[in-house]
Design an enzyme around this catalytic site. Structure first.
Site, PDB file in Angstrom:
ATOM      1  N   THR A  12       7.271  -2.451   3.231  1.00  0.00           N
ATOM      2  CA  THR A  12       8.215  -3.449   3.757  1.00  0.00           C
ATOM      3  C   THR A  12       8.280  -4.734   2.944  1.00  0.00           C
ATOM      4  O   THR A  12       9.003  -5.667   3.313  1.00  0.00           O
ATOM      5  CB  THR A  12       7.853  -3.814   5.215  1.00  0.00           C
ATOM      6  N   GLY A  14       7.239  -6.773  -1.196  1.00  0.00           N
ATOM      7  CA  GLY A  14       6.597  -6.849  -2.501  1.00  0.00           C
ATOM      8  C   GLY A  14       6.551  -5.558  -3.329  1.00  0.00           C
ATOM      9  O   GLY A  14       7.581  -4.925  -3.596  1.00  0.00           O
ATOM     10  N   ASN A  88      -0.527   1.625  -1.242  1.00  0.00           N
ATOM     11  CA  ASN A  88      -0.197   0.251  -1.633  1.00  0.00           C
ATOM     12  C   ASN A  88      -0.572  -0.795  -0.581  1.00  0.00           C
ATOM     13  O   ASN A  88      -0.913  -1.922  -0.941  1.00  0.00           O
ATOM     14  CB  ASN A  88       1.315   0.190  -1.921  1.00  0.00           C
ATOM     15  N   TYR A 154     -12.278  -9.804  -1.029  1.00  0.00           N
ATOM     16  CA  TYR A 154     -11.094  -9.117  -1.568  1.00  0.00           C
ATOM     17  C   TYR A 154     -11.446  -8.392  -2.869  1.00  0.00           C
ATOM     18  O   TYR A 154     -11.077  -7.222  -3.065  1.00  0.00           O
ATOM     19  CB  TYR A 154      -9.956 -10.118  -1.800  1.00  0.00           C
ATOM     20  N   THR A 189       4.673 -12.214  -4.541  1.00  0.00           N
ATOM     21  CA  THR A 189       5.138 -11.482  -3.356  1.00  0.00           C
ATOM     22  C   THR A 189       4.676 -12.289  -2.141  1.00  0.00           C
ATOM     23  O   THR A 189       4.150 -13.389  -2.284  1.00  0.00           O
ATOM     24  CB  THR A 189       4.492 -10.080  -3.283  1.00  0.00           C
ATOM     25  N   PHE A 191       2.116 -11.694  -0.666  1.00  0.00           N
ATOM     26  CA  PHE A 191       0.651 -11.601  -0.733  1.00  0.00           C
ATOM     27  C   PHE A 191      -0.021 -12.971  -0.686  1.00  0.00           C
ATOM     28  O   PHE A 191      -0.980 -13.183   0.068  1.00  0.00           O
ATOM     29  CB  PHE A 191       0.297 -10.863  -2.036  1.00  0.00           C
TER      30      PHE A 191
HETATM   31  P1  NDP Z   1       2.951  -8.138   0.263  1.00  0.00           P
HETATM   32  O1  NDP Z   1       2.263  -9.000   1.254  1.00  0.00           O
HETATM   33  O2  NDP Z   1       4.278  -8.550  -0.240  1.00  0.00           O
HETATM   34  O3  NDP Z   1       3.059  -6.643   0.809  1.00  0.00           O
HETATM   35  C1  NDP Z   1       1.980  -6.012   1.449  1.00  0.00           C
HETATM   36  C2  NDP Z   1       2.513  -4.840   2.247  1.00  0.00           C
HETATM   37  O4  NDP Z   1       1.412  -4.161   2.874  1.00  0.00           O
HETATM   38  C3  NDP Z   1       3.447  -5.289   3.366  1.00  0.00           C
HETATM   39  O5  NDP Z   1       4.465  -4.350   3.501  1.00  0.00           O
HETATM   40  C4  NDP Z   1       2.524  -5.307   4.555  1.00  0.00           C
HETATM   41  O6  NDP Z   1       3.183  -5.175   5.793  1.00  0.00           O
HETATM   42  C5  NDP Z   1       1.711  -4.051   4.251  1.00  0.00           C
HETATM   43  N1  NDP Z   1       0.523  -3.960   5.072  1.00  0.00           N
HETATM   44  C6  NDP Z   1      -0.481  -4.860   5.189  1.00  0.00           C
HETATM   45  N2  NDP Z   1      -1.397  -4.424   6.049  1.00  0.00           N
HETATM   46  C7  NDP Z   1      -0.970  -3.221   6.503  1.00  0.00           C
HETATM   47  C8  NDP Z   1      -1.468  -2.282   7.423  1.00  0.00           C
HETATM   48  N3  NDP Z   1      -2.621  -2.482   8.051  1.00  0.00           N
HETATM   49  N4  NDP Z   1      -0.773  -1.142   7.662  1.00  0.00           N
HETATM   50  C9  NDP Z   1       0.399  -0.923   7.016  1.00  0.00           C
HETATM   51  N5  NDP Z   1       0.935  -1.784   6.140  1.00  0.00           N
HETATM   52  C10 NDP Z   1       0.256  -2.926   5.890  1.00  0.00           C
HETATM   53  O7  NDP Z   1       1.927  -8.019  -0.956  1.00  0.00           O
HETATM   54  P2  NDP Z   1       1.973  -7.154  -2.319  1.00  0.00           P
HETATM   55  O8  NDP Z   1       3.186  -6.343  -2.404  1.00  0.00           O
HETATM   56  O9  NDP Z   1       1.660  -8.087  -3.409  1.00  0.00           O
HETATM   57  O10 NDP Z   1       0.688  -6.234  -2.085  1.00  0.00           O
HETATM   58  C11 NDP Z   1       0.706  -4.828  -2.209  1.00  0.00           C
HETATM   59  C12 NDP Z   1      -0.597  -4.377  -2.804  1.00  0.00           C
HETATM   60  O11 NDP Z   1      -0.745  -4.942  -4.096  1.00  0.00           O
HETATM   61  C13 NDP Z   1      -1.848  -4.805  -2.028  1.00  0.00           C
HETATM   62  O12 NDP Z   1      -2.750  -3.729  -1.989  1.00  0.00           O
HETATM   63  C14 NDP Z   1      -2.413  -5.945  -2.869  1.00  0.00           C
HETATM   64  O13 NDP Z   1      -3.801  -6.077  -2.695  1.00  0.00           O
HETATM   65  C15 NDP Z   1      -2.040  -5.478  -4.245  1.00  0.00           C
HETATM   66  N6  NDP Z   1      -2.015  -6.508  -5.283  1.00  0.00           N
HETATM   67  C16 NDP Z   1      -1.201  -7.612  -5.179  1.00  0.00           C
HETATM   68  C17 NDP Z   1      -1.191  -8.552  -6.183  1.00  0.00           C
HETATM   69  C18 NDP Z   1      -0.380  -9.797  -6.111  1.00  0.00           C
HETATM   70  O14 NDP Z   1      -0.654 -10.738  -6.886  1.00  0.00           O
HETATM   71  N7  NDP Z   1       0.619  -9.884  -5.262  1.00  0.00           N
HETATM   72  C19 NDP Z   1      -1.997  -8.369  -7.389  1.00  0.00           C
HETATM   73  C20 NDP Z   1      -2.844  -7.202  -7.369  1.00  0.00           C
HETATM   74  C21 NDP Z   1      -2.809  -6.297  -6.361  1.00  0.00           C
HETATM   75  P3  NDP Z   1       3.214  -6.393   6.863  1.00  0.00           P
HETATM   76  O15 NDP Z   1       4.358  -7.255   6.438  1.00  0.00           O
HETATM   77  O16 NDP Z   1       3.397  -5.681   8.161  1.00  0.00           O
HETATM   78  O17 NDP Z   1       1.896  -7.111   6.758  1.00  0.00           O
HETATM   79  C1  8X3 Z   2      -4.369 -10.029  -6.345  1.00  0.00           C
HETATM   80  C2  8X3 Z   2      -4.356 -10.587  -7.710  1.00  0.00           C
HETATM   81  O1  8X3 Z   2      -5.224 -12.385  -9.209  1.00  0.00           O
HETATM   82  O2  8X3 Z   2      -5.115 -12.862  -6.855  1.00  0.00           O
HETATM   83  O3  8X3 Z   2      -4.924  -8.756  -6.325  1.00  0.00           O
HETATM   84  O4  8X3 Z   2      -6.766 -11.373  -7.705  1.00  0.00           O
HETATM   85  S1  8X3 Z   2      -5.421 -11.851  -7.851  1.00  0.00           S
END
Ligand code: NDP
Ligand code: 8X3
Length: 255
Positions: A12, A14, A88, A154, A189, A191
């Site tokens: 949903t 990022g 993801n 984390y 995102t 995040f």
């Molecule tokens: P977002 O917050 O934009 O997206 C995260 C997604 O995960 C959302 O759709 C969220 O839904 C969903 N989610 C969270 N918890 C649950 C759950 N318990 N069950 C189902 N869905 C869930 O972040 P990103 O797109 O950035 O993150 C995606 C992945 O990438 C993560 O694993 C993150 O750790 C990783 N990542 C991100 C980085 C960054 O800098 N952004 C860098 C490195 C890795 P909801 O809106 O309902 O919470």
């Molecule tokens: C998230 C990226 O740089 O915040 O996984 O660790 S960072």
């Protein structure tokens, strides 16, 4: 990628949403997981209209093992034959020191990033083994390579994603299945908003002076790993903005 079935958790927002767009644009049919049903409905309508693919929604919280088990067991016909699992869904809450943070928040982070990912793997991979085809793509992080200040728990979860990816690759070595760990650096995102407990201003500040990656950039990498010929296994990819060097060192040009 035409007619392949791709299951994406956390679709949903990022990176997950970017992956949904990319795979749909290449003709894959998608099973989209998330918790926000309105967002899932809107994404399904948009992707079906734009790309003519079929989308099945599977809303559940990946921490809820019973819901996950029921959802995967409910898949029938072609939908049960998942070709690609993109693990993801993930998050971080807070930037607290390891001896000061909130254990309940850390439960959420560990249960989602580690146990949720593991449950999805446990539920989906046996079918892939039986069919003799499949690809598991885990979204790890640069955070799994080395701990950084305020990121202890984390970072530990993403180190776990690396170990789980490596272990699964070992366990599947005598099968045609592939396992990939994609490790993004800075991606703008929702995040970071979640990391700062909803403080959007602070999240925006974090990206000032640098061009971060987008969810779509990571989706390109995920798609690349999924689309190389079947004898090639992209085991691990570290992807960062050009002005990022490590989890803690980046160049931000502030005027
Ligand atoms: P977002 O917050 O934009 O997206 C995260 C997604 O995960 C959302 O759709 C969220 O839904 C969903 N989610 C969270 N918890 C649950 C759950 N318990 N069950 C189902 N869905 C869930 O972040 P990103 O797109 O950035 O993150 C995606 C992945 O990438 C993560 O694993 C993150 O750790 C990783 N990542 C991100 C980085 C960054 O800098 N952004 C860098 C490195 C890795 P909801 O809106 O309902 O919470
Ligand atoms: C998230 C990226 O740089 O915040 O996984 O660790 S960072």
């Amino acid at each position: 990628m035409k007619d392949k079935i791709v299951l994406i958790t956390g679709a949903t927002s990022g990176i997950g949403e970017g992956c949904a767009r990319k795979f749909a644009s290449q003709g894959a049919n998608l099973i989209l997981n998330g918790r926000n049903i309105q967002k899932l409905d809107a994404l399904k309508a948009d992707l079906e209209n734009r790309f003519g693919v079929r989308i099945l929604l599977l809303p559940f919280d990946v921490r809820d093992r019973e819901a996950a088990t029921t959802a995967i067991a409910s898949l029938s016909g072609k939908w049960a034959d998942i070709d690609i699992l993109v693990n993801n869904a993930g998050l971080v809450i807070g930037v607290d020191k390891e001896f000061e943070g909130n254990l309940d928040e850390w439960d959420i982070v560990i249960d989602t990033n580690v146990k949720g990912l593991l449950a999805m793997t446990r539920l989906v991979v046996p079918g892939m083994v039986k069919r003799g085809r499949g690809h598991i793509i885990n979204i790890g992080s640069i955070a799994g390579d080395a701990a950084y200040p305020g990121g202890s728990v984390y970072c530990a979860t993403k180190a776990a994603v690396k170990a789980l990816s490596d272990g699964l690759r070992i366990d599947l070595v005598d099968t045609p299945l592939r396992v990939t760990n994609i490790k993004p650096g800075m991606v703008e995102t929702n995040f970071t908003v979640v990391r700062y407990r909803g403080d959007k201003e602070r999240a925006d500040e974090f990206y000032k002076g640098i061009r971060p990656l987008t969810g779509d950039d990571i989706a390109e990498t995920v798609y690349f790993a999924a689309s190389v010929p079947e004898h090639i296994q992209i085991a691990e990819v570290l992807v960062m903005p050009t002005h990022q060097a490590t989890g803690t060192i980046s160049y931000k040009k502030i005027d």
